[in-house]
Design a protein around this motif. Structure first.
Motif, PDB file in Angstrom:
ATOM      1  N   ILE A  88       0.854  -1.197   0.000  1.00  0.00           N
ATOM      2  CA  ILE A  88       0.000   0.000   0.000  1.00  0.00           C
ATOM      3  C   ILE A  88       0.885   1.241   0.000  1.00  0.00           C
ATOM      4  N   GLN A 126      -0.861   4.460  -0.643  1.00  0.00           N
ATOM      5  CA  GLN A 126      -1.757   5.612  -0.520  1.00  0.00           C
ATOM      6  C   GLN A 126      -2.708   5.352   0.646  1.00  0.00           C
ATOM      7  N   PHE A 127      -2.909   6.400   1.433  1.00  0.00           N
ATOM      8  CA  PHE A 127      -3.630   6.276   2.692  1.00  0.00           C
ATOM      9  C   PHE A 127      -4.666   7.381   2.830  1.00  0.00           C
ATOM     10  N   LEU A 128      -5.839   6.997   3.325  1.00  0.00           N
ATOM     11  CA  LEU A 128      -6.902   7.941   3.659  1.00  0.00           C
ATOM     12  C   LEU A 128      -7.153   7.802   5.152  1.00  0.00           C
ATOM     13  N   THR A 183      -8.304  14.661  -2.248  1.00  0.00           N
ATOM     14  CA  THR A 183      -8.478  13.221  -2.434  1.00  0.00           C
ATOM     15  C   THR A 183      -8.311  12.839  -3.895  1.00  0.00           C
ATOM     16  N   LEU A 188      -5.049  10.613  -4.465  1.00  0.00           N
ATOM     17  CA  LEU A 188      -5.366   9.192  -4.380  1.00  0.00           C
ATOM     18  C   LEU A 188      -6.001   8.679  -5.661  1.00  0.00           C
ATOM     19  N   LEU A 227      -8.366   5.921  -6.627  1.00  0.00           N
ATOM     20  CA  LEU A 227      -9.276   4.947  -6.019  1.00  0.00           C
ATOM     21  C   LEU A 227      -9.447   3.691  -6.854  1.00  0.00           C
ATOM     22  N   VAL A 257      -6.092   1.192  -1.450  1.00  0.00           N
ATOM     23  CA  VAL A 257      -5.908   2.295  -0.506  1.00  0.00           C
ATOM     24  C   VAL A 257      -5.888   1.722   0.904  1.00  0.00           C
ATOM     25  N   LEU A 283     -13.758   1.641  -2.529  1.00  0.00           N
ATOM     26  CA  LEU A 283     -12.361   1.241  -2.584  1.00  0.00           C
ATOM     27  C   LEU A 283     -12.144   0.063  -3.524  1.00  0.00           C
ATOM     28  N   SER A 340      -7.681  -3.169  -1.096  1.00  0.00           N
ATOM     29  CA  SER A 340      -7.623  -2.092  -0.114  1.00  0.00           C
ATOM     30  C   SER A 340      -7.758  -2.666   1.291  1.00  0.00           C
TER      31      SER A 340
END
Length: 267
Positions: free
Chosen positions: A75, A77-79, A146, A150, A152, A156, A181, A185
């Motif tokens: 991973i 990319q992080f939300l 976002t 990111l 999607l 994520v 997602l 993810s």
């Protein structure tokens, strides 16, 4: 000069009339971005349960381990929902130490948290903070930061650390994020529970009603339901200190931990 007037980390117009969970958490972690009303509530919580600061520290340590685990799974990319006020070991610091190009979007509705995050992220092209309520998944997912940072269509890492217990309709909210997602993810979360002795005191919830963030502790089965559509990785749903602890970390009795913790992957 008041405390608020002397603090350059407080954005103009911020409503500071009620304590906030983000600033209380900052105080419990030893931070400096909190105000007298926040400290008053934190001290009431400590009077009810002297271990509450230790619970906060173990929760923060889980966040760092979970991010490192997600990095090991590829991973990048992080939300981070309900990200709070930045302190040592932020998501972007952990992630970008492994890959400087790792992307992070922080989300919080607390203006002090967002303002301080933006100060910290100046000059960082791969991380941003947006002021939004995490319950409004459409707004969060369509925000400029976002969509800019990111993808999607790719996996994520969705982080919800001590967020779910502030949400009355938690399953629906997380379903909305899950559906948006890509397969592969991950969801990493911690959640307050009354299942264990350390926080099983109605005065905790009563005290938090003095803030803008009421709490809804949940049982293990209720927390497991939040992971609907995700497959839990080992060791499943445990407590924050006992989820893949560092090699030399002491084992913590769940009765003293207070937070369920887990990581799941979307197949």
């Amino acid at each position: 000069m008041t405390e608020q007037e002397g603090a350059d980390w407080i954005p103009p117009g911020a409503d500071l009339s009620r304590p906030s969970a983000a600033r209380i958490y900052d105080y419990l972690l030893g931070g400096a971005h909190n105000l007298a009303p926040d400290r008053e509530v934190a001290r009431k919580l400590e009077a009810i349960q002297p271990q509450v600061a230790a619970v906060a520290r173990r929760n923060r340590a889980f966040l760092r381990r979970a991010v490192r685990f997600l990095l090991d799974q590829g991973i990048r990319q992080f939300l981070d929902l309900g990200s709070g006020i930045p302190t040592v070991g932020n998501v972007h610091e952990v992630a970008q130490a492994v890959d400087p190009a790792a992307k992070v979007v922080y989300v919080d509705y607390e203006p002090v948290a967002v303002a301080h995050s933006r100060m910290l992220l100046k000059g960082n092209a791969h991380a941003a903070a947006i002021e939004a309520d995490a319950t409004d998944s459409a707004k969060v997912l369509k925000a400029d930061a976002t969509t800019r940072l990111l993808d999607l269509e790719q996996p994520v890492g969705l982080l919800a650390i001590t967020l779910g217990h502030y949400l009355p309709d938690v399953e629906r909210i997380f379903k909305n994020y899950r559906d948006a997602l890509a397969p592969g993810s991950y969801l990493a979360l911690t959640h307050l529970t009354n299942d264990f002795a350390v926080l099983n005191d109605p005065r905790v919830a009563e005290t938090m009603r003095q803030t803008q963030d009421h709490i809804f502790p949940r049982t293990k089965s209720e927390v497991l339901a939040i992971f609907d559509g995700f497959e839990l990785v080992e060791p499943g749903l445990t407590t924050s200190a006992n989820w893949r602890p560092d090699r030399l970390a002491a084992v913590v009795d769940p009765e003293e931990d207070g937070l369920y913790a887990g990581v799941g992957v979307k197949p």
